[in-house]
Design a protein around this motif. Sequence first.
Motif: not given
Length: 168
Positions: A100-103, A107-109, A122, A124, A127
Amino acid sequence: MRYDNINTGYYFSLLFSFVFLALGVYFLIKYHDSTIIKVGGLSISYGSPNMEYLFYGISFTVLSLFMLISTWKFYSNLKSDLMEYFELCPFCKGLTTAKIVKDGIFKRKIVIWCRDCGAKWDANYSSITGHVKSITLKVPCEDGRGNELLNKKLNPDELICKIRMKES
């Protein structure tokens, strides 16, 4: 499938919900003790109980139980979706890793990559429910498989179906 930092959020949420549970239990104990005076081995109730302690105790306890259940459901949905679609790489059947990384600010992806063929996706996710909503192929397989799907945002079932159709 290997998860890099997906469990970190899960453990943090569990810890946070147990803090609220401890606060709820503390306030319920304070409510119970607010109506009792102890004289030696004798306990005597007096006056009216402190209703604020009861309100806080019930509120924190209910909130912590809601947090526990929703955290468990969210992460079980997320992991089951990742296992369903990416237990093995759809191109080469190699091992995959998810992180999981910040987008953006809130928002995270999820970034998923194959350690064998180099393909990278990637994903999505919702949440609220934790289900994977869309997947985009960012880097195709080293041997060129997946070039036609590059940078197309697809439903997970649709992506896997298109990959399997190309194989046959």
